[in-house]
Design an enzyme around this catalytic site. Structure first.
Site, short mmCIF file in Angstrom:
data_model
loop_
_atom_site.label_atom_id
_atom_site.label_comp_id
_atom_site.label_asym_id
_atom_site.label_seq_id
_atom_site.Cartn_x
_atom_site.Cartn_y
_atom_site.Cartn_z
N CYS A 156 6.11 -13.44 -1.97
CA CYS A 156 5.50 -13.80 -0.74
C CYS A 156 5.27 -15.42 -0.68
CB CYS A 156 4.20 -13.14 -0.42
SG CYS A 156 3.23 -13.82 0.95
N CYS A 170 7.06 -14.73 2.66
CA CYS A 170 6.36 -14.96 3.85
C CYS A 170 6.13 -16.49 4.10
CB CYS A 170 5.20 -14.39 3.61
SG CYS A 170 4.89 -12.76 2.84
N LYS A 207 9.09 -19.09 4.57
CA LYS A 207 9.67 -18.33 5.81
C LYS A 207 9.00 -18.82 7.06
CE LYS A 207 8.31 -15.01 7.53
NZ LYS A 207 8.59 -13.43 7.47
N TYR A 258 15.08 -7.45 9.22
CA TYR A 258 14.21 -8.72 9.54
C TYR A 258 14.41 -9.98 8.73
CZ TYR A 258 10.00 -8.59 6.40
OH TYR A 258 9.18 -8.85 5.25
N GLU A 288 15.39 -13.47 10.64
CA GLU A 288 14.27 -14.55 10.65
C GLU A 288 15.02 -15.74 10.05
OE1 GLU A 288 10.06 -12.27 10.04
OE2 GLU A 288 11.29 -12.82 8.13
N GLY A 301 19.21 -6.23 1.92
CA GLY A 301 18.25 -5.34 1.56
C GLY A 301 17.92 -5.66 0.23
N HIS A 332 -7.44 -16.14 30.71
CA HIS A 332 -6.42 -16.78 31.22
C HIS A 332 -6.38 -18.00 31.07
CE1 HIS A 332 -3.49 -16.58 34.82
NE2 HIS A 332 -4.19 -17.84 35.35
N GLU A 368 -3.10 -11.63 27.86
CA GLU A 368 -3.74 -11.04 28.83
C GLU A 368 -3.02 -9.99 29.67
OE1 GLU A 368 -4.42 -13.37 32.41
OE2 GLU A 368 -3.41 -14.86 31.59
P1 FAD Z 1 6.12 -9.48 -5.57
O1 FAD Z 1 5.14 -10.29 -4.56
O2 FAD Z 1 7.54 -9.28 -5.12
O3 FAD Z 1 5.54 -9.62 -7.14
C1 FAD Z 1 6.27 -8.89 -8.16
C2 FAD Z 1 6.31 -9.87 -9.25
O4 FAD Z 1 6.69 -9.37 -10.31
C3 FAD Z 1 7.19 -11.15 -9.09
O5 FAD Z 1 6.70 -12.27 -9.44
C4 FAD Z 1 8.40 -10.68 -10.11
O6 FAD Z 1 9.14 -11.80 -10.46
C5 FAD Z 1 7.47 -10.24 -11.28
N1 FAD Z 1 8.24 -8.93 -12.29
C6 FAD Z 1 9.12 -8.41 -11.86
N2 FAD Z 1 9.58 -7.41 -12.87
C7 FAD Z 1 8.56 -7.90 -14.05
C8 FAD Z 1 8.39 -7.61 -15.09
N3 FAD Z 1 9.46 -6.82 -15.74
N4 FAD Z 1 7.51 -8.24 -16.00
C9 FAD Z 1 6.86 -9.25 -15.32
N5 FAD Z 1 6.85 -9.68 -14.14
C10 FAD Z 1 7.85 -9.03 -13.46
N6 FAD Z 1 5.52 -9.73 3.96
C11 FAD Z 1 4.56 -10.13 4.92
O7 FAD Z 1 3.38 -9.50 4.95
N7 FAD Z 1 4.87 -10.96 6.00
C12 FAD Z 1 5.92 -11.56 5.88
O8 FAD Z 1 6.41 -12.58 6.88
C13 FAD Z 1 6.88 -11.54 4.92
N8 FAD Z 1 8.30 -12.23 4.89
C14 FAD Z 1 8.97 -12.15 4.10
C15 FAD Z 1 10.21 -12.69 3.83
C16 FAD Z 1 11.13 -12.67 2.90
C17 FAD Z 1 12.45 -13.44 3.03
C18 FAD Z 1 10.90 -11.58 1.92
C19 FAD Z 1 11.96 -11.33 0.84
C20 FAD Z 1 9.73 -10.81 1.93
C21 FAD Z 1 8.68 -10.81 2.78
N9 FAD Z 1 7.57 -10.18 2.88
C22 FAD Z 1 6.61 -10.67 3.89
C23 FAD Z 1 7.59 -9.01 2.03
C24 FAD Z 1 6.37 -9.53 0.83
O9 FAD Z 1 6.78 -10.85 0.10
C25 FAD Z 1 6.20 -8.55 -0.05
O10 FAD Z 1 6.02 -7.29 0.77
C26 FAD Z 1 5.18 -8.69 -1.20
O11 FAD Z 1 5.76 -9.75 -1.92
C27 FAD Z 1 5.03 -7.50 -2.08
O12 FAD Z 1 4.30 -7.85 -3.12
P2 FAD Z 1 4.43 -7.03 -4.75
O13 FAD Z 1 3.24 -7.57 -5.23
O14 FAD Z 1 4.76 -5.85 -4.47
O15 FAD Z 1 5.73 -7.76 -5.45
P1 NA7 Z 2 16.67 -3.90 4.70
O1 NA7 Z 2 15.54 -3.86 5.90
O2 NA7 Z 2 16.68 -2.88 3.70
O3 NA7 Z 2 17.77 -4.33 5.72
C1 NA7 Z 2 19.11 -4.36 5.27
C2 NA7 Z 2 20.22 -4.89 6.34
O4 NA7 Z 2 21.17 -5.20 5.64
C3 NA7 Z 2 20.23 -3.97 7.38
O5 NA7 Z 2 20.56 -4.51 8.60
C4 NA7 Z 2 21.48 -3.12 6.74
O6 NA7 Z 2 22.27 -2.69 7.58
C5 NA7 Z 2 22.24 -4.43 6.02
N1 NA7 Z 2 23.13 -3.85 4.94
C6 NA7 Z 2 22.78 -3.16 3.88
N2 NA7 Z 2 24.02 -3.07 3.05
C7 NA7 Z 2 24.86 -3.74 3.92
C8 NA7 Z 2 26.34 -4.08 3.49
N3 NA7 Z 2 26.82 -3.53 2.52
N4 NA7 Z 2 27.04 -4.74 4.25
C9 NA7 Z 2 26.64 -5.26 5.37
N5 NA7 Z 2 25.31 -4.90 5.79
C10 NA7 Z 2 24.44 -4.20 4.86
O7 NA7 Z 2 16.70 -5.63 4.12
P2 NA7 Z 2 15.73 -6.67 4.43
O8 NA7 Z 2 16.48 -7.66 3.22
O9 NA7 Z 2 15.84 -7.09 5.66
O10 NA7 Z 2 14.19 -6.44 3.81
C11 NA7 Z 2 13.93 -5.78 2.68
C12 NA7 Z 2 12.55 -6.12 2.48
O11 NA7 Z 2 12.36 -7.40 2.06
C13 NA7 Z 2 11.47 -5.86 3.67
O12 NA7 Z 2 11.04 -4.75 3.71
C14 NA7 Z 2 10.58 -6.89 3.03
O13 NA7 Z 2 9.80 -6.36 2.32
C15 NA7 Z 2 11.10 -7.78 2.48
P3 NA7 Z 2 22.26 -0.92 8.19
O14 NA7 Z 2 21.21 -1.04 9.32
O15 NA7 Z 2 21.97 -0.39 6.91
O16 NA7 Z 2 23.48 -0.76 8.63
#
Ligand code: FAD
Ligand code: NA7
Length: 609
Positions: free
Chosen positions: A172, A177, A180, A313, A317, A404, A584, A589
């Site tokens: 995050c 987050c 982004k 998303y 985004e 994903g 308003h 609203e």
């Molecule tokens: P993380 O925050 O991913 O933390 C896991 C940590 O564990 C990482 O630092 C990783 O490096 C570490 N780790 C992994 N394996 C090991 C290991 N073996 N030993 C030690 N450390 C390890 N959520 C929102 O609510 N709002 C948003 O706007 C939003 N925007 C997002 C935008 C993007 C591009 C992405 C990718 C995600 C976004 N999310 C958003 C999702 C949010 O970031 C995650 O849901 C959240 O960070 C999950 O928290 P977590 O603690 O599960 O994992």
């Molecule tokens: P998501 O929510 O798992 O979505 C993945 C997107 O990528 C979705 O639109 C898929 O299309 C597409 N996709 C998946 N595999 C492929 C391949 N092989 N080729 C082309 N397109 C593909 O992933 P996000 O990264 O957006 O977010 C994952 C988590 O990250 C989210 O929950 C937050 O925690 C942050 P589909 O609809 O399957 O056809």
């Protein structure tokens, strides 16, 4: 009412007591079997184990009311669907088939002969070891330490294939987050600059944006957050180590720091909060030439003409703010936009992005990425295949994969204590107390199966877990009606069910959808995007038109949705919405004056405020 609450409280206490009893049973002997007298397999297992001259603690789950609750709790505990459940040295081995197979292979006795490496409870190094210092892990560790426990957090960031790495705090704060939303803000400012003309500001049309300045400012803010996390861990007396954690024994963890130095720690309880990392396409050139969101926010150069692959998303985004910064952006969509979100709203987001210059290539996937020119950015040739078989070849400066994310669960030795994962997805199934298949190992956040992947969800689950484990609380994380916002150029806030899911759950005839377009006052003067903003509430007719889905496409959609989410949690009905007086002139609203139902087919275009 009070009687009802005290009954519920009583039942919670009874269940908690039962869980303690289950744990006590499991640790009462090397071999423990939960069994039933009425099932054939259950009766065969103990005699089979006795036959091997092994001492067994046999726990019968009787067909009484409390026996049934015990059986239900065992199911929650083990996630096995049927008895018998056999535990060896506190580790769930499985049921009838597993035991017979293990004993045929001579492995059952081996399990018992394995050296007891479990330290005595009072000699564990830590009460709680948290693997992963992201949103969830940090929240849980601080809460546990505040409750007087000795806690260790391990956090380690494996560099991306491009070599990008970052500091403490997880996805995050570093690559999710926070950067982004800040880049989204940078893009909104460009729109504001354009709007400002009509408000009298004399600004040149060709105002230049400097990517490097934006990323430097954002990265510097992130570094301050990394530092704050470090300080709060120290203040809360949580031990932190920058090390990769993996199980090497049931209660023992190995921590390898970035320089390869190894340390071992034992813990009584463990929390897996390792999150996810972006997935790569399995095509030539993906790892070598493509970037992901892990790289984008600290990219040292402006990405230029960009192809974003994926349509969820994260993809939309990133595509949105890159286009908002003035870049040439194309989104390659395999199937639909924003799978899992309300599709009516998703298509409106797509239309709005298209009108603002984002190109979409639908039903198409890349098959090859080649480098034509190295550089910052270089030039890449992308070959793609459409669903109709057409091959598309196009050049871009940058290819951003957002297809994903994979749970970081496969390299941390979860098989050693016996934590079950979904082999296909790598996700960890847990019960409603975030407990894995191994009772003393918990998991929270993005690694969880079938749970919402959002920062506040991970934080809430982590805090509540620590309070239950160490503070005598019984409060569980409520994963229902979690509000969220997609920060596309036109922001989308949602809480509750999508229209599709509401129809599936209640039947089309049992839901009423109220909706309307609206035009934010601020956009009227620059005369842009009329009838693009959209409000929709989905009501369950038979339940006093209770609001079961809330959707808004609007500036500041997150700010709007947060407030309504509280109302939804309190059981908001359409009547209550109607009797609320609006503010308003604001966007929100509109929710107090929704009269047109989707069923009526009436026009929802607005002509003024
Ligand atoms: P993380 O925050 O991913 O933390 C896991 C940590 O564990 C990482 O630092 C990783 O490096 C570490 N780790 C992994 N394996 C090991 C290991 N073996 N030993 C030690 N450390 C390890 N959520 C929102 O609510 N709002 C948003 O706007 C939003 N925007 C997002 C935008 C993007 C591009 C992405 C990718 C995600 C976004 N999310 C958003 C999702 C949010 O970031 C995650 O849901 C959240 O960070 C999950 O928290 P977590 O603690 O599960 O994992
Ligand atoms: P998501 O929510 O798992 O979505 C993945 C997107 O990528 C979705 O639109 C898929 O299309 C597409 N996709 C998946 N595999 C492929 C391949 N092989 N080729 C082309 N397109 C593909 O992933 P996000 O990264 O957006 O977010 C994952 C988590 O990250 C989210 O929950 C937050 O925690 C942050 P589909 O609809 O399957 O056809």
């Amino acid at each position: 009412m009070n009687e009802k609450i005290s009954n519920e409280e009583g039942r919670k206490k009874e269940i908690n007591q039962l869980r303690i009893e289950i744990q006590d049973y499991i640790s009462s002997s090397d071999t423990v079997i939960f069994s039933k007298t009425t099932c054939e397999k259950c009766t065969k297992v103990p005699s089979h184990i006795h036959f091997m001259f092994i001492n067994v603690e046999l726990i019968y789950v009787f067909l009484t009311d409390s026996g049934r609750i015990l059986e239900e709790e065992l199911y929650e505990y083990t996630m096995e669907t049927a008895l018998p459940n056999v535990f060896v040295k506190e580790k769930l081995i499985g049921g009838y088939d597993h035991i017979i197979q293990l004993s045929k292979d001579g492995l059952f006795q081996k399990l018992l002969e394995e050296k007891e490496d479990k330290p005595q409870e009072d000699t564990y190094d830590f009460d709680l070891i948290v693997i992963g210092g992201g949103s969830g892990g940090l929240a849980a560790s601080k809460e546990a330490a505040k409750l007087g426990k000795k806690v260790l957090v391990l956090d380690y960031v494996a560099p991306s294939p491009l070599g990008t790495k970052w500091g403490l705090g997880g996805t995050c704060v570093n690559v999710g987050c926070i950067p982004k939303k800040l880049m989204h803000q940078a893009a909104l400012l460009r729109q504001a600059l354009k709007d400002s003309h009509k408000y009298g500001w004399q600004i040149e049309d060709d105002v230049e944006h400097k990517w490097e300045i934006m990323t430097k400012s954002i990265q510097s803010h992130i570094r301050s957050l990394n530092w704050n996390y470090r300080v709060t861990l120290i203040e809360n007396e949580v031990e932190y180590e920058n090390g990769f954690g993996e199980f090497v024994d049931a209660h023992k963890i190995k921590s390898t720091n970035p320089k390869g130095r190894v340390k071992y720690y034992t813990g009584k309880t463990f929390l897996i909060a390792t999150g996810e990392r972006p997935r790569y396409l399995d095509i030539p050139g993906a790892q070598e030439y493509c970037i992901t969101s892990d790289d984008l926010f600290s990219l040292a150069y402006c990405p230029g003409k960009t192809l974003v692959v994926g349509a969820s998303y994260v993809a939309l985004e990133c595509a949105g703010f890159l286009a908002g910064l003035g870049l040439d952006v194309t989104v390659m969509v395999r199937s639909i936009l924003l799978r899992g979100f309300d599709q009516d709203v998703a298509s409106k987001i797509g239309e709005h992005m298209e009108e603002h210059g984002v190109k979409f290539i639908k039903e198409c996937v890349p098959t090859k990425v080649e480098q034509i020119e190295a550089g910052a950015p270089g030039k890449l040739k992308v070959t793609s295949q459409s669903a109709d078989g057409t091959e598309i070849v196009e050049e871009y400066n940058t290819v951003l994969l957002a297809i994903g994310r994979d749970a970081c669960t496969r390299k941390i030795g979860l098989d050693i204590p016996g934590v079950k994962i979904n082999e296909k997805t790598g996700k960890i199934p847990v019960n409603d107390e975030e407990q894995t298949s191994v009772p003393y190992i918990y998991a929270i956040g993005d690694v969880l199966e079938n749970k919402i992947e959002l920062t506040p969800v991970a934080i809430q689950a982590g805090r509540l877990l620590a309070q239950r484990l160490y503070g005598g609380s019984t409060v569980k994380c409520d994963y229902v009606n979690v509000p969220t916002t997609v920060f596309t150029p036109l922001e989308y806030g949602a809480c509750g069910l999508s229209e599709e899911n509401a129809i599936t759950k209640y039947g089309e005839e049992n839901i009423e959808v109220y909706h309307s377009f609206f035009w934010p006052l601020e956009w009227t003067v620059p005369d842009r995007d009329n009838n693009k903003c959209y409000a929709k509430v989905i009501c369950h007719i038979k339940d006093k038109e209770r609001v079961v889905g809330f959707h808004v496409l609007s500036p500041n959609a997150g700010e709007i949705t947060q407030g309504f989410a509280v109302a939804i949690k309190c059981g908001l009905t359409k009547e209550q919405l109607d009797s609320t007086i609006g503010i308003h002139p604001v966007c929100a609203e509109i929710f107090t004056t929704l009269t047109v139902t989707k069923r009526s087919g009436e026009d929802i275009v607005q002509s003024g405020c």
